[in-house]
Design a protein around this motif. Structure first.
Motif, short mmCIF file in Angstrom:
data_model
loop_
_atom_site.label_atom_id
_atom_site.label_comp_id
_atom_site.label_asym_id
_atom_site.label_seq_id
_atom_site.Cartn_x
_atom_site.Cartn_y
_atom_site.Cartn_z
N MET A 456 0.53 -1.13 0.29
CA MET A 456 0.50 0.08 -0.20
C MET A 456 0.75 1.19 -0.08
O MET A 456 0.26 2.05 -0.89
N VAL A 457 1.72 1.08 0.51
CA VAL A 457 2.53 2.13 0.97
C VAL A 457 3.15 2.76 -0.68
O VAL A 457 3.34 3.97 -1.57
N VAL A 458 4.05 1.23 -1.25
CA VAL A 458 4.19 1.64 -2.30
C VAL A 458 3.06 2.34 -3.55
O VAL A 458 3.62 2.86 -4.12
N ALA A 459 2.06 1.56 -3.36
CA ALA A 459 0.94 2.16 -4.75
C ALA A 459 0.61 3.52 -4.02
O ALA A 459 0.30 4.47 -5.06
N LEU A 460 0.64 4.13 -2.78
CA LEU A 460 0.86 5.42 -2.94
C LEU A 460 1.63 6.05 -3.10
O LEU A 460 1.84 7.29 -3.47
N VAL A 461 2.91 5.99 -3.18
CA VAL A 461 4.28 6.89 -3.59
C VAL A 461 3.77 7.02 -5.32
O VAL A 461 4.26 8.21 -5.95
N ALA A 462 3.03 5.46 -5.22
CA ALA A 462 3.16 5.55 -7.19
C ALA A 462 1.79 6.63 -7.54
O ALA A 462 1.24 7.46 -8.48
N TRP A 463 0.58 6.68 -7.05
CA TRP A 463 -0.34 7.12 -7.24
C TRP A 463 0.17 9.09 -6.88
O TRP A 463 -0.42 9.43 -7.68
N VAL A 464 1.26 9.38 -5.72
CA VAL A 464 1.36 10.72 -5.77
C VAL A 464 1.96 10.98 -7.36
O VAL A 464 1.92 12.56 -7.76
N VAL A 465 2.57 10.27 -7.85
CA VAL A 465 4.14 10.66 -8.95
C VAL A 465 2.62 10.66 -9.81
O VAL A 465 3.30 11.76 -10.78
N VAL A 466 1.76 9.39 -10.36
CA VAL A 466 1.10 9.85 -11.53
C VAL A 466 -0.05 10.83 -11.25
O VAL A 466 -0.15 12.12 -11.89
N VAL A 467 -0.65 11.29 -9.57
CA VAL A 467 -1.52 12.98 -9.40
C VAL A 467 0.27 14.66 -9.81
O VAL A 467 -0.47 14.79 -11.27
N ARG A 468 0.93 14.07 -9.48
CA ARG A 468 1.85 15.24 -10.61
C ARG A 468 2.09 14.99 -11.62
O ARG A 468 2.57 16.53 -11.87
N LEU A 469 2.26 13.56 -12.20
CA LEU A 469 3.03 14.13 -13.65
C LEU A 469 1.83 14.29 -14.04
O LEU A 469 1.33 14.99 -15.30
N GLY A 470 0.44 13.53 -14.18
CA GLY A 470 -1.10 13.75 -15.11
C GLY A 470 -1.77 15.17 -14.53
O GLY A 470 -2.38 15.47 -15.95
N TRP A 471 -1.05 15.99 -13.64
CA TRP A 471 -1.47 17.49 -13.53
C TRP A 471 -0.80 18.48 -14.57
O TRP A 471 -1.49 18.75 -15.26
#
Length: 800
Positions: A456-471
């Motif tokens: 879950m922690v790894v998936a959260l990090v990937a989620w934050v990365v997606v938010v940053r780049l996807g923005w």
């Protein structure tokens, strides 16, 4: 520092999406601390308890109030007609959940207004609908619309990771544990080895379908298909940005890999419906490549999306007309669900049977060939119409309006906007992701083992990365990303016609958020009205709703849950210590019994569990020779059953009565030598109680088998040993007829041994039976839910 109206609107939207994500990342607990038997596993809870669910609903209403207030201050317009449809549906939930006393599926009335289960589920539905309506207005802000789109897209990494862990790690472990001790594994879930329910449990256990936190693999499949549409759009947008020299090649590669991971997540769901819906939507979006079709979509896109939903329902109807001539069963079963739903609608066309009570009605209206007992017709329009009646029809109209706006958005040309990047904007999205994950992990803390927590922690990090780049991608290449958003919403609308995506609490809110964000692309083309008058009314409704949900939801739920927690802890300590407590005698004078009944809340589950625990304790005391304690436990079980009897469907109430009779007979036979004539009379009474179950659920195979076993002594070598030949014959013959109707799902049929026993009995008895029409020819006892109180005390006269 002065807070602007735009900030209030963004905050309200963030709160709504946060609540939706928390629901999507937790499993609801229907009976806190008792969903998993605490006598076996200890009193732990890893689900979203109802009080916390109501708290999330209250947060949504506060977010809606913030958006309405901001829209008022900005002098913008409200979609007030759509709002009226949504609020009217909320009133339907209030009627069924808190005010009405009738039970249309049982033709009885309760002593208490409302129904706790209807209130819990209905409130979640209403918050999803009103939250979506509010997001329509918040999404007028391009930054809000684009940021929330990438936040919701990134959330898919969490539930795909959860589904992957279940398929690769948890499911093999569960199968291994089951193989080592099947009886213990089944007992923990309240099942008995060899029964049809146990066989179906084993079948599901051995089939590794991913569910994430959505409970159902097809619902998970809907979200995985929606996420795939979004990630493909983000990957294409990143590629275009790379071609324009805006980013390095690592970004499109990353989004391509993440899209492949989400595709894997869709694959492990084994949801043919979700994959089919995705293919249909890909075809619709592909039409936009043809210039004349873009113009048509701009003018008539709403017709396309509406026709898509009707077309999916048409496929189900067509499959139903084909019948058993082909081997496909999934759509055929959905045809059965729809047929049953029409019958449920007729029970109460105005108010419906209640969001959580479809199953009780379906037991009486399902087609004879339907082997399943479902809690939903697996189609959003049929679900709302059957459970909320006219108020549900208003929600159906609201959903059609949203679908039309999504269709209009398909043909609407949009220029990519190159706006200055805001570092703080994507941080808000990252904050939503972190907060939702933290709440989810806190709720599930008792079950978060090391590898799963790390995942879950790894998936959260990937989620934050997606938010940053996807923005960045959404702000500079929105033309492509919006197609992914529109496609995701269409996937949801298509699959919701044959699945429970918009009715499962963990799924409905998140799916409605996607639909609302997509609808905002075409919502600007409809008439609206100034926000002053509707704004005042809207704020008033929100304020009253927050108070109502807080008092009747959060407050009542916390009181109920604390009692359940204390009970779970107490019983676990008793079992662990091996000692049963002494219980003072229970008085059964009429005024005392009335007081007992008057003190209970209008929620049946705790009392059903309370009764079951006392019945178990009564049997344990009888075996130990403590007859007085056994009678006291049994009496308390009877009080609990009287308290919740009318809240159950007739089939469940009659079944509980039959089990009480069975337990009473066992206790009598433990405490003394019971004469044969008393045993015969007792077994007739038990058998008649099971026949009542069959009268309330005409297709209940287990009730008929129970009745046969009571009327006919198991293992009897001659008919003289039967306690009631005529009743045993009628029950056996009807059981064989129902068994034949279960042919579409062999696991729900009789075991080979039991079928042969029934056939042999019918063959031996049929020549001496009078000619009667086939069907339920047995007679039912003269009794009702109000009669025969108390049920058990007559079996234990004072002084025996």
């Amino acid at each position: 520092m002065k807070v602007t109206a735009a900030t209030w609107r963004r905050a309200g939207a963030a709160v709504i999406v946060f609540a939706a994500l928390v629901r999507a990342m937790t499993v609801p607990a229907t009976l806190p601390w008792w969903d998993i038997d605490p006598l076996v596993s200890g009193p732990v809870e890893v689900g979203l308890v109802p009080s916390m669910g109501f708290l999330l609903d209250a947060l949504v209403w506060l977010g809606v109030a913030a958006i309405i207030g901001a829209t008022w201050r900005l002098r913008e317009r409200l979609h007030w007609m759509l709002g009226l449809l949504v609020i009217a549906g909320w009133y339907g939930v209030i009627f069924r959940g808190l005010l009405l006393q009738d039970r249309p599926y049982a033709d009885i009335s309760s002593d208490y207004p409302g129904d706790w289960n209807n209130w819990v589920l209905g409130s979640a539905w209403a918050s999803a609908m009103v939250g979506a309506w509010a997001l329509l207005h918040a999404a007028r802000d391009a930054r809000v619309r684009r940021l929330l789109t990438v936040v919701i897209a990134g959330a898919a990494l969490m539930y795909v990771a959860r589904g992957t862990y279940h398929v690769l790690v948890e499911q093999p472990d569960l199968v291994r544990q089951f193989a080592q001790d099947p009886e213990a594994a089944l007992a923990q879930n309240g099942l008995t080895l060899g029964t049809p329910a146990a066989l179906m449990y084993e079948r599901r256990l051995r089939h590794p379908d991913a569910t994430g936190w959505f409970v159902f693999s097809n619902v998970y499949g809907t979200h995985a298909a929606m996420a795939l549409a979004l990630f493909v759009a983000l990957a294409v947008a990143s590629w275009r940005r790379f071609r324009a020299g805006l980013v390095q090649n690592g970004e499109p590669v990353l989004f391509g890999l993440l899209a492949a991971f989400v595709a894997w997540g869709l694959w492990i769901a084994h949801s043919k419906g979700a994959m089919g819906a995705l293919l249909v939507v890909v075809g619709i979006v592909a039409l936009l490549a043809v210039k004349p079709m873009r113009a048509f979509m701009h003018r008539r896109g709403g017709l396309v999306t509406t026709a898509m939903m009707i077309g999916v329902l048409g496929v189900v109807v067509t499959r139903g007309m084909v019948g058993e001539r082909i081997g496909e069963l999934s759509l055929l079963f959905r045809w059965f669900y729809m047929q049953g739903a029409v019958g449920v609608m007729r029970m109460d066309p105005f108010f419906g049977v209640g969001p959580a009570r479809f199953k009780e009605g379906y037991l009486l209206t399902r087609p004879a060939l339907s082997p399943e007992e479902v809690s939903s017709p697996h189609s959003i329009f049929f679900d709302w119409l059957a459970t909320l009646g006219v108020f549900g029809a208003l929600w159906c109209a609201a959903l059609v309006v949203l679908a039309i706006w999504i269709g209009r958005g398909l043909g609407r040309g949009v220029d990519d906007t190159e706006e200055p990047e805001s570092s703080r904007a994507w941080l808000v999205g990252a904050g939503i992701a972190v907060a939702a994950t933290a709440v989810s992990m806190w709720i599930e803390s008792a079950a978060l083992v090391g590898p799963r927590a790390l995942l879950m922690v790894v998936a959260l990090v990937a989620w934050v990365v997606v938010v940053r780049l996807g923005w960045d991608a959404a702000m500079t290449t929105w033309r492509v990303v919006r197609l992914g958003l529109l496609g995701a919403a269409l996937v949801c609308l298509a699959h919701a016609q044959i699945e429970m995506t918009l009715t499962v609490t963990g799924s409905a809110a998140l799916a409605m958020c996607v639909i609302a964000l997509a609808a905002s692309e075409g919502a600007g083309e409809v008439k609206a009205i100034g926000a002053r008058a509707p704004g005042i009314v809207g704020l008033g409704v929100c304020a009253l709703s927050v108070v109502l949900v807080g008092v009747k939801g959060v407050g009542s739920g916390m009181t109920w849950e604390s009692e359940l927690n204390r009970s779970a802890v107490r019983w676990h300590e008793i079992v662990s210590s091996g000692r049963l407590p002494e219980i003072p005698p229970v008085e059964f004078e009429p005024d005392v019994l009335s007081k007992k009944v008057g003190e209970v809340p209008p929620w049946n589950e705790p009392w059903a569990r309370y009764a079951a625990l006392h019945m178990i304790s009564a049997e344990a005391c009888a075996r130990a020779g403590w007859q007085d304690s056994a009678r006291q436990h049994l009496a308390r079980a009877e009080v609990a059953n009287l308290c919740q009897l009318e809240e159950l469907s007739p089939a469940a109430a009659y079944a509980r009565r039959a089990r009480l009779y069975e337990l009473a007979l066992r206790l009598e036979m433990m405490s003394r030598e019971v004469p044969e004539r008393e045993i015969i009379e007792a077994r007739r009474r038990i058998g008649q109680a099971w026949l009542l179950v069959a009268s309330a659920d005409p297709h209940s195979l287990s009730a008929l088998v129970h009745a046969f076993d009571q009327f006919h002594r198991p293992g009897a070598e001659s008919l003289e040993w039967s306690f009631d030949v005529a009743q045993a014959f009628a029950a056996a013959r009807r059981a064989l007829e129902v068994n034949q109707l279960r042919r579409l799902d062999p696991l729900t049929q009789l075991t080979e041994q039991k079928r042969e026993e029934l056939e042999a009995f019918v063959k031996a008895v049929e020549p001496i039976q009078p000619d009667e029409p086939r069907g339920r020819t047995y007679s039912y006892p003269e009794t009702s839910l109000e009669a025969d109180k108390p049920l058990i005390l007559d079996w234990f006269p004072a002084g025996r």
